[in-house]
Scaffold this motif. Structure first.
Motif, PDB file in Angstrom:
ATOM      1  N   VAL A  10       0.851  -1.193   0.000  1.00  0.00           N
ATOM      2  CA  VAL A  10       0.000   0.000   0.000  1.00  0.00           C
ATOM      3  C   VAL A  10       0.890   1.248   0.000  1.00  0.00           C
ATOM      4  O   VAL A  10       1.765   1.386   0.860  1.00  0.00           O
ATOM      5  CB  VAL A  10      -0.924   0.045   1.248  1.00  0.00           C
ATOM      6  N   ALA A  11       0.682   2.118  -0.974  1.00  0.00           N
ATOM      7  CA  ALA A  11       1.393   3.401  -1.001  1.00  0.00           C
ATOM      8  C   ALA A  11       0.653   4.386  -0.098  1.00  0.00           C
ATOM      9  O   ALA A  11      -0.567   4.299   0.045  1.00  0.00           O
ATOM     10  CB  ALA A  11       1.461   3.933  -2.420  1.00  0.00           C
ATOM     11  N   VAL A  12       1.382   5.318   0.518  1.00  0.00           N
ATOM     12  CA  VAL A  12       0.756   6.266   1.443  1.00  0.00           C
ATOM     13  C   VAL A  12       1.252   7.694   1.178  1.00  0.00           C
ATOM     14  O   VAL A  12       2.451   7.920   1.043  1.00  0.00           O
ATOM     15  CB  VAL A  12       1.050   5.884   2.917  1.00  0.00           C
ATOM     16  N   VAL A  13       0.296   8.619   1.099  1.00  0.00           N
ATOM     17  CA  VAL A  13       0.622  10.046   0.990  1.00  0.00           C
ATOM     18  C   VAL A  13      -0.040  10.786   2.147  1.00  0.00           C
ATOM     19  O   VAL A  13      -1.214  10.552   2.444  1.00  0.00           O
ATOM     20  CB  VAL A  13       0.094  10.666  -0.327  1.00  0.00           C
ATOM     21  N   GLY A  14       0.715  11.670   2.773  1.00  0.00           N
ATOM     22  CA  GLY A  14       0.171  12.490   3.850  1.00  0.00           C
ATOM     23  C   GLY A  14      -0.004  13.938   3.411  1.00  0.00           C
ATOM     24  O   GLY A  14      -0.021  14.249   2.214  1.00  0.00           O
ATOM     25  N   PHE A  15      -0.102  14.814   4.407  1.00  0.00           N
ATOM     26  CA  PHE A  15      -0.370  16.226   4.149  1.00  0.00           C
ATOM     27  C   PHE A  15       0.146  16.982   5.371  1.00  0.00           C
ATOM     28  O   PHE A  15      -0.260  16.665   6.481  1.00  0.00           O
ATOM     29  CB  PHE A  15      -1.881  16.436   3.991  1.00  0.00           C
ATOM     30  N   ASP A  16       1.022  17.937   5.191  1.00  0.00           N
ATOM     31  CA  ASP A  16       1.576  18.826   6.242  1.00  0.00           C
ATOM     32  C   ASP A  16       3.099  18.895   6.220  1.00  0.00           C
ATOM     33  O   ASP A  16       3.680  19.887   6.628  1.00  0.00           O
ATOM     34  CB  ASP A  16       1.176  18.430   7.691  1.00  0.00           C
ATOM     35  N   ASP A  17       3.738  17.784   5.840  1.00  0.00           N
ATOM     36  CA  ASP A  17       5.197  17.710   5.868  1.00  0.00           C
ATOM     37  C   ASP A  17       5.769  18.030   7.238  1.00  0.00           C
ATOM     38  O   ASP A  17       6.603  18.924   7.394  1.00  0.00           O
ATOM     39  CB  ASP A  17       5.813  18.634   4.799  1.00  0.00           C
ATOM     40  N   ILE A  18       5.320  17.284   8.246  1.00  0.00           N
ATOM     41  CA  ILE A  18       5.928  17.430   9.574  1.00  0.00           C
ATOM     42  C   ILE A  18       7.238  16.658   9.594  1.00  0.00           C
ATOM     43  O   ILE A  18       7.437  15.703   8.836  1.00  0.00           O
ATOM     44  CB  ILE A  18       4.986  16.927  10.698  1.00  0.00           C
ATOM     45  N   GLU A  19       8.153  17.091  10.450  1.00  0.00           N
ATOM     46  CA  GLU A  19       9.494  16.503  10.461  1.00  0.00           C
ATOM     47  C   GLU A  19       9.475  15.000  10.701  1.00  0.00           C
ATOM     48  O   GLU A  19      10.256  14.244  10.121  1.00  0.00           O
ATOM     49  CB  GLU A  19      10.361  17.190  11.520  1.00  0.00           C
ATOM     50  N   GLU A  20       8.552  14.566  11.525  1.00  0.00           N
ATOM     51  CA  GLU A  20       8.416  13.137  11.837  1.00  0.00           C
ATOM     52  C   GLU A  20       8.373  12.273  10.579  1.00  0.00           C
ATOM     53  O   GLU A  20       8.912  11.173  10.554  1.00  0.00           O
ATOM     54  CB  GLU A  20       7.127  12.966  12.653  1.00  0.00           C
ATOM     55  N   GLY A  21       7.699  12.769   9.522  1.00  0.00           N
ATOM     56  CA  GLY A  21       7.567  12.003   8.289  1.00  0.00           C
ATOM     57  C   GLY A  21       8.875  11.789   7.554  1.00  0.00           C
ATOM     58  O   GLY A  21       8.979  10.923   6.688  1.00  0.00           O
ATOM     59  N   ARG A  22       9.878  12.577   7.924  1.00  0.00           N
ATOM     60  CA  ARG A  22      11.184  12.436   7.260  1.00  0.00           C
ATOM     61  C   ARG A  22      12.081  11.438   7.972  1.00  0.00           C
ATOM     62  O   ARG A  22      13.189  11.184   7.519  1.00  0.00           O
ATOM     63  CB  ARG A  22      11.882  13.814   7.227  1.00  0.00           C
ATOM     64  N   TYR A  23      11.652  10.928   9.132  1.00  0.00           N
ATOM     65  CA  TYR A  23      12.532  10.087   9.933  1.00  0.00           C
ATOM     66  C   TYR A  23      12.012   8.687  10.229  1.00  0.00           C
ATOM     67  O   TYR A  23      12.653   7.934  10.918  1.00  0.00           O
ATOM     68  CB  TYR A  23      12.882  10.800  11.252  1.00  0.00           C
ATOM     69  N   GLY A  24      10.835   8.336   9.742  1.00  0.00           N
ATOM     70  CA  GLY A  24      10.340   6.993   9.994  1.00  0.00           C
ATOM     71  C   GLY A  24      11.155   5.957   9.231  1.00  0.00           C
ATOM     72  O   GLY A  24      11.981   6.294   8.387  1.00  0.00           O
ATOM     73  N   ALA A  25      10.897   4.686   9.525  1.00  0.00           N
ATOM     74  CA  ALA A  25      11.592   3.615   8.812  1.00  0.00           C
ATOM     75  C   ALA A  25      11.286   3.735   7.317  1.00  0.00           C
ATOM     76  O   ALA A  25      12.125   3.432   6.471  1.00  0.00           O
ATOM     77  CB  ALA A  25      11.150   2.256   9.347  1.00  0.00           C
ATOM     78  N   THR A  26      10.072   4.147   6.992  1.00  0.00           N
ATOM     79  CA  THR A  26       9.695   4.489   5.622  1.00  0.00           C
ATOM     80  C   THR A  26       9.324   5.968   5.617  1.00  0.00           C
ATOM     81  O   THR A  26       8.346   6.363   6.252  1.00  0.00           O
ATOM     82  CB  THR A  26       8.483   3.651   5.172  1.00  0.00           C
ATOM     83  N   THR A  27      10.105   6.778   4.913  1.00  0.00           N
ATOM     84  CA  THR A  27       9.820   8.217   4.921  1.00  0.00           C
ATOM     85  C   THR A  27       8.547   8.490   4.119  1.00  0.00           C
ATOM     86  O   THR A  27       8.213   7.751   3.192  1.00  0.00           O
ATOM     87  CB  THR A  27      10.990   9.023   4.353  1.00  0.00           C
ATOM     88  N   LEU A  28       7.878   9.563   4.494  1.00  0.00           N
ATOM     89  CA  LEU A  28       6.515   9.796   4.030  1.00  0.00           C
ATOM     90  C   LEU A  28       6.414  10.815   2.893  1.00  0.00           C
ATOM     91  O   LEU A  28       6.863  11.956   3.024  1.00  0.00           O
ATOM     92  CB  LEU A  28       5.681  10.290   5.224  1.00  0.00           C
TER      93      LEU A  28
END
Lengths: 340, 340
Positions: free
Chosen positions: A270-288
């Protein structure tokens, strides 16, 4: 500092404590005492706490930023940007939170702290246009965020429909067809999720695809937990999307956690797209992959609008300003591993 | 509301604007006008904005919480808890941030906004004991956080050394021997990282193990980026720890991202423990084992201390209070896959 409280006290022939009481505007000072101290302050050019420029104009030099919650990093990051933008105009920012409660939003917008703040930047969730048109407080107000109002206030918000369309276009372009939307709200026509949901719908139509409402999940809130349970609900009712477009990054993060727990990979399954670009999304095991609103521009436009109105003179008509945004592609989106 | 501004204006025989100026404490009101309006306010029992209880005492009903940064979720979560605790005493909280700058911490602690706030809860990073003992502002101040001061203020902080020891004990108990510490700071004896580093060292000694200073990494800050680069630096110099104890969860998150990028698994290759228990750690692909300070207790003790001092009377001696904490074990720690 130059002139001290002590200097003022001896010039006025009163105690330092009395000067302090006057400077702090404590109400139990007699008018006579206040006048005496004020005279000494004026003669000596004493500059209490805040900048003389603000004080001369009867201002505190403080603007308030009222956000729905401290816990959402988007607002924390935005608050940092507002503090920076305000500092350039010699304003200090105090942050208030409304807990997403209409009652609190009303209180704040109607001048709850008019004696403390010169102006207010408010990101409302539940306020209605009527609430804003009924506002009597004269402190300038600038609105942020996705709710649309027909009220005479400056409003700064990115084009949510267009941004959502770009996110969905990215997924369709990669070859995804069953694209879920997580984070819809019910019964509130002008809610932000509505605009993003509208973008999801419009982009499907533009691509000649049918948007499947069975893939839309309503959530109670906008947090990680809401995303996790929305994803679980979707899978539990037997819907298995190719891709997820989440109302915001927190919902995306929660959804990805559920996918991991269910043994599904991102972006493989499953591909995932978010909204906001919070820093957390840049550091997960899979970046967002996410829509990145230009937070600096939002903050700058908001503060500049407020400062312009505080300056007085002939204030311009209330304006609607649309800062930019961009799609940031990271690891959480890719082409489907095999044709579907 | 009952009594309105308009009622006050007609009783005082002045304009509504003048009443508003008085209520807002704008300095350009003459003492005579102020007295006239105040009399009408008193006679009618008009209650402006804030609660009469606060105003009668010459207070605003507002306390400030000054944190080093909005961007760190620990402080955002703590701020939420402080808002809740303050609401129980009918106080409103405005949040200020010091950007971790000594200059800003000084400004805040020395009463930058004495005219606006009744009291201050401050979480300092760089202030020195001398700065606090030199403080002249009379508004009550409560200190939070890990820095230790010999200053006459209430201070609320968990036992950082004991908490760090518990984290390290957990790793040693699982069978890890090469345990890195990420997030040390240099040259500041009383910095929090020092206390957590001391815990790391003491627990090694208690277990009869040698703490290897080659596994301690100094960082510039306390963010995700600092954790990512600290982990990279450690691996780049050929050190491959069994486990990481990070100064906080953000550093742990950054370190885990680097491990993923280097093809190492958590906890299979490297176990990771953080500190703070931010929500983010519960939602990653690998959930984070961490020390969870009791944020509600920290907030409650801080607000209660402030309220007690605001109440006046014989104030107790400044107290040092230690709220609780606990180790929360999640997926990021496990026994090593094979004996080492």
């Amino acid at each position: 500092m130059g002139v001290s409280l002590k200097d003022v006290a001896s010039r006025a022939g009163v105690s330092i404590k009395t000067v302090s009481n006057v400077v702090n505007n404590y109400p139990h000072v007699t008018p006579q005492m206040r006048a005496k101290v004020q005279q000494a302050i004026d003669e000596l050019g004493y500059r209490p706490n805040l900048t003389a420029r603000h004080l001369r104009k009867g201002r505190t030099g403080i603007i308030a930023l009222a956000v729905p919650e401290f816990g959402n990093p988007y607002f924390a990051e935005l608050a940092g940007a507002v503090v920076d933008a305000a500092a350039r105009h010699d304003y200090t920012v105090l942050v208030d939170h409304t807990a997403g409660l209409r009652e609190k939003e009303l209180l704040v917008s109607q001048g709850f702290r008019a004696h403390v703040i010169d102006g207010l930047i408010l990101s409302p969730i539940h306020l209605e246009t009527e609430d804003l048109t009924a506002r009597t407080d004269s402190a300038p107000l600038v609105l942020l965020g996705e709710r649309e109002y027909e009220a005479p206030y400056d409003h700064i918000a990115i084009d949510n429909v267009a941004a959502a369309r770009e996110a969905v276009r990215h997924l369709i372009g990669l070859g995804h067809r069953r694209i879920a939307f997580l984070g819809s709200r019910t019964g509130r026509e002008r809610q932000p999720a509505h605009l993003r949901l509208r973008g999801w719908r419009e982009e499907h139509a533009a691509a000649g695809l049918e948007a499947d409402d069975a893939l839309v999940v309503v959530t109670d809130g906008y947090g990680r937990e809401d995303g996790a349970s929305a994803m679980a609900a979707l899978l539990d009712r037997g819907e298995r999307p190719d891709a997820v477009f989440a109302y915001n990054d927190l919902i995306a993060v929660g959804a990805m956690r559920t996918l991991t727990e269910r043994g599904l990979t991102v972006p493989g399954d499953v591909a995932v797209v978010g909204f906001d670009d919070i820093e957390e999304g840049r550091y997960g095991a899979t970046t967002l992959t996410t829509i990145s609103p230009d937070k600096e521009a939002i903050a700058r436009l908001a503060v500049d609008s407020l400062v312009e109105r505080l300056a007085g003179g002939t204030a311009p008509e209330p304006r609607r300003q649309r800062p930019g945004y961009r799609l940031v592609v990271r690891e959480s989106t890719a082409r489907p591993p095999r044709p579907r």
